[in-house]
Design an enzyme around this catalytic site. Structure first.
Site, PDB file in Angstrom:
ATOM      1  N   LYS A  54      -0.319 -24.693  41.097  1.00  0.00           N
ATOM      2  CA  LYS A  54      -1.705 -24.437  40.716  1.00  0.00           C
ATOM      3  C   LYS A  54      -1.895 -22.993  40.288  1.00  0.00           C
ATOM      4  O   LYS A  54      -2.533 -22.711  39.270  1.00  0.00           O
ATOM      5  CB  LYS A  54      -2.596 -24.788  41.915  1.00  0.00           C
ATOM      6  CG  LYS A  54      -4.032 -24.506  41.744  1.00  0.00           C
ATOM      7  CD  LYS A  54      -4.537 -23.638  42.883  1.00  0.00           C
ATOM      8  CE  LYS A  54      -3.870 -22.305  42.865  1.00  0.00           C
ATOM      9  NZ  LYS A  54      -4.275 -21.378  43.894  1.00  0.00           N
ATOM     10  N   GLN A  98      -6.868 -26.259  50.831  1.00  0.00           N
ATOM     11  CA  GLN A  98      -5.756 -27.191  50.660  1.00  0.00           C
ATOM     12  C   GLN A  98      -5.678 -28.158  51.845  1.00  0.00           C
ATOM     13  O   GLN A  98      -5.667 -27.751  53.004  1.00  0.00           O
ATOM     14  CB  GLN A  98      -4.442 -26.409  50.520  1.00  0.00           C
ATOM     15  CG  GLN A  98      -3.209 -27.250  50.305  1.00  0.00           C
ATOM     16  CD  GLN A  98      -3.203 -27.986  48.970  1.00  0.00           C
ATOM     17  OE1 GLN A  98      -3.860 -27.592  48.009  1.00  0.00           O
ATOM     18  NE2 GLN A  98      -2.457 -29.067  48.904  1.00  0.00           N
ATOM     19  N   ASP A 127     -13.126 -29.142  43.931  1.00  0.00           N
ATOM     20  CA  ASP A 127     -12.522 -30.429  44.312  1.00  0.00           C
ATOM     21  C   ASP A 127     -13.545 -31.570  44.220  1.00  0.00           C
ATOM     22  O   ASP A 127     -13.168 -32.737  44.255  1.00  0.00           O
ATOM     23  CB  ASP A 127     -12.041 -30.374  45.771  1.00  0.00           C
ATOM     24  CG  ASP A 127     -10.615 -29.856  45.919  1.00  0.00           C
ATOM     25  OD1 ASP A 127      -9.774 -30.189  45.077  1.00  0.00           O
ATOM     26  OD2 ASP A 127     -10.365 -29.144  46.919  1.00  0.00           O
TER      27      ASP A 127
HETATM   28  N1  GUE Z   1      -8.142 -29.575  48.476  1.00  0.00           N
HETATM   29  C1  GUE Z   1      -7.179 -30.305  47.924  1.00  0.00           C
HETATM   30  N2  GUE Z   1      -7.292 -30.695  46.632  1.00  0.00           N
HETATM   31  C2  GUE Z   1      -6.313 -31.442  46.040  1.00  0.00           C
HETATM   32  O1  GUE Z   1      -6.427 -31.802  44.857  1.00  0.00           O
HETATM   33  C3  GUE Z   1      -5.163 -31.787  46.809  1.00  0.00           C
HETATM   34  C4  GUE Z   1      -5.098 -31.371  48.141  1.00  0.00           C
HETATM   35  N3  GUE Z   1      -6.114 -30.645  48.671  1.00  0.00           N
HETATM   36  N4  GUE Z   1      -4.039 -31.700  48.908  1.00  0.00           N
HETATM   37  C5  GUE Z   1      -2.932 -32.460  48.406  1.00  0.00           C
HETATM   38  C6  GUE Z   1      -3.284 -33.317  47.214  1.00  0.00           C
HETATM   39  C7  GUE Z   1      -2.086 -33.666  46.373  1.00  0.00           C
HETATM   40  N5  GUE Z   1      -2.264 -32.968  45.117  1.00  0.00           N
HETATM   41  C8  GUE Z   1      -1.275 -32.823  44.151  1.00  0.00           C
HETATM   42  C9  GUE Z   1      -1.506 -32.232  42.937  1.00  0.00           C
HETATM   43  C10 GUE Z   1      -0.489 -32.052  42.016  1.00  0.00           C
HETATM   44  C11 GUE Z   1       0.783 -32.483  42.267  1.00  0.00           C
HETATM   45  C12 GUE Z   1       1.858 -32.296  41.271  1.00  0.00           C
HETATM   46  O2  GUE Z   1       1.773 -31.465  40.384  1.00  0.00           O
HETATM   47  N6  GUE Z   1       2.957 -33.050  41.376  1.00  0.00           N
HETATM   48  C13 GUE Z   1       4.106 -32.947  40.506  1.00  0.00           C
HETATM   49  C14 GUE Z   1       5.367 -32.738  41.349  1.00  0.00           C
HETATM   50  C15 GUE Z   1       5.287 -31.606  42.300  1.00  0.00           C
HETATM   51  C16 GUE Z   1       6.477 -31.566  43.273  1.00  0.00           C
HETATM   52  O3  GUE Z   1       7.608 -31.345  42.800  1.00  0.00           O
HETATM   53  O4  GUE Z   1       6.257 -31.772  44.496  1.00  0.00           O
HETATM   54  C17 GUE Z   1       4.245 -34.233  39.721  1.00  0.00           C
HETATM   55  O5  GUE Z   1       3.724 -35.272  40.173  1.00  0.00           O
HETATM   56  O6  GUE Z   1       4.862 -34.216  38.673  1.00  0.00           O
HETATM   57  C18 GUE Z   1       1.032 -33.093  43.483  1.00  0.00           C
HETATM   58  C19 GUE Z   1       0.015 -33.260  44.411  1.00  0.00           C
HETATM   59  C20 GUE Z   1      -3.458 -32.327  45.143  1.00  0.00           C
HETATM   60  N7  GUE Z   1      -4.109 -32.528  46.299  1.00  0.00           N
END
Ligand code: GUE
Length: 304
Positions: A54, A98, A127
């Site tokens: 992020k 988070q 969010d």
């Molecule tokens: N307040 C809050 N807001 C959120 O939006 C929030 C949160 N907490 N807690 C956790 C979850 C999960 N989440 C993700 C976002 C991007 C990827 C992401 O970029 N994933 C990559 C892979 C990343 C890796 O290698 O682990 C992909 O899918 O290609 C993953 C998970 C946002 N969340």
């Protein structure tokens, strides 16, 4: 049928590029540099990856992405004070606490997540977790769209995949994904994102009887349950569009881990007409929409 891959990563890069251009215009017109501050308590490895991604994405889009790292020993009162200070800081436009907050935090008692999230000023709630923002969304006049469902709406829109009149099955009823996703796709007028509206939506979950049968009746299946590869090929009808929101870390058999979704990709790809991969699907879109919301927050505060 062999599925087309829906390249979330590529579309996310496009959106981030667009946000970057708008950020530049906003700053050139005298606006402040949009600033997103993420609050990360403890050392959960997945959260660290996410927060790092992020902050890198912010930087590329000309957004000031800050991370406040707090030790797991932080008390609930201290965390609330941190959030209130961010609310009061005019340089901060977006605040993200988070999740999940560490279970062993707050002196071993854990945090009251609801209490902490409710402390975030709704105008900085990028969010879209606050009850005010959820209510505005529900009424079809959103201030911020929640990042993951909005990313999915953008993906469908940009891939010309209409949901109008179609049966969408959302598996999962979380406040973060399932509930707002269902509401957004069922909207009459596309107020919750471009043109993507008028779906007939079923919300399914862990207690749903005949889950496989209901999933098979979906034209569009959105899986957001958090159970690795729970949706098998037998639950997908020929030609369905499959959106996999799951990001599950599982052992890779070589002492490390790999990421898998809530959908068994290989099985599903044989049935679906289009499918999102994990990684590289919905995850990157979530981050792109977070940047978008941060710009919106800065613009709204600047106008005042
Ligand atoms: N307040 C809050 N807001 C959120 O939006 C929030 C949160 N907490 N807690 C956790 C979850 C999960 N989440 C993700 C976002 C991007 C990827 C992401 O970029 N994933 C990559 C892979 C990343 C890796 O290698 O682990 C992909 O899918 O290609 C993953 C998970 C946002 N969340």
């Amino acid at each position: 049928m062999t599925a087309t891959l829906l390249d979330g990563k590529k579309i996310a890069a496009e959106i981030r590029e667009e946000v970057g251009v708008k950020v530049k215009e906003f700053v050139q017109s005298g606006g402040p540099t949009p600033c997103l501050t993420a609050v990360l308590v403890g050392e959960d490895p997945a959260s660290q990856v996410y927060v790092r991604n992020k902050s890198r994405a912010c930087e590329k889009a000309g957004i000031d992405g800050r991370t406040l790292r707090l030790p797991v020993e932080t008390t609930e009162q201290e965390l609330l004070d941190v959030v209130r200070n961010l609310n009061a800081d005019p340089a901060v436009h977006g605040i993200l606490v988070q999740l999940p907050l560490p279970k062993d935090g707050n002196g071993g008692k854990g945090f009251d997540e609801r209490l902490v999230l409710d402390a975030v000023d709704p105008r900085k709630d990028v969010d879209a977790f606050s009850p005010v923002n959820v209510g505005l969304l529900m009424q079809g006049r959103p201030r911020f769209l929640p990042c993951t469902p909005h990313g999915i709406v953008q993906l469908l829109h940009r891939e010309n995949l209409s949901v109008a009149g179609k049966h969408v099955v959302v598996v999962g009823r979380s406040d973060i994904v399932g509930k707002p996703m269902a509401m957004m796709l069922a909207q009459r007028d596309g107020s919750c994102g471009p043109k993507v509206a008028n779906a007939t939506v079923t919300i399914a979950h862990s207690r749903t009887a005949n889950l496989a049968e209901i999933c098979r009746s979906a034209d569009v299946l959105v899986a957001a349950v958090g159970v690795p590869e729970m949706i098998g090929g037998d639950m997908i009808s020929d030609g369905a569009v499959v959106i996999d929101v799951g990001i599950n870390r599982v052992a890779d058999g070589a002492g490390g881990y790999k990421l898998v979704g809530d959908v068994n990709f290989d099985e599903a790809a044989k049935k679906a007409s289009a499918i999102t991969p994990v990684p590289g699907g919905v995850g990157p879109l979530t981050i792109a929409m977070l940047l978008h919301n941060t710009l919106l927050a800065a613009q709204a505060i600047f106008k005042k």
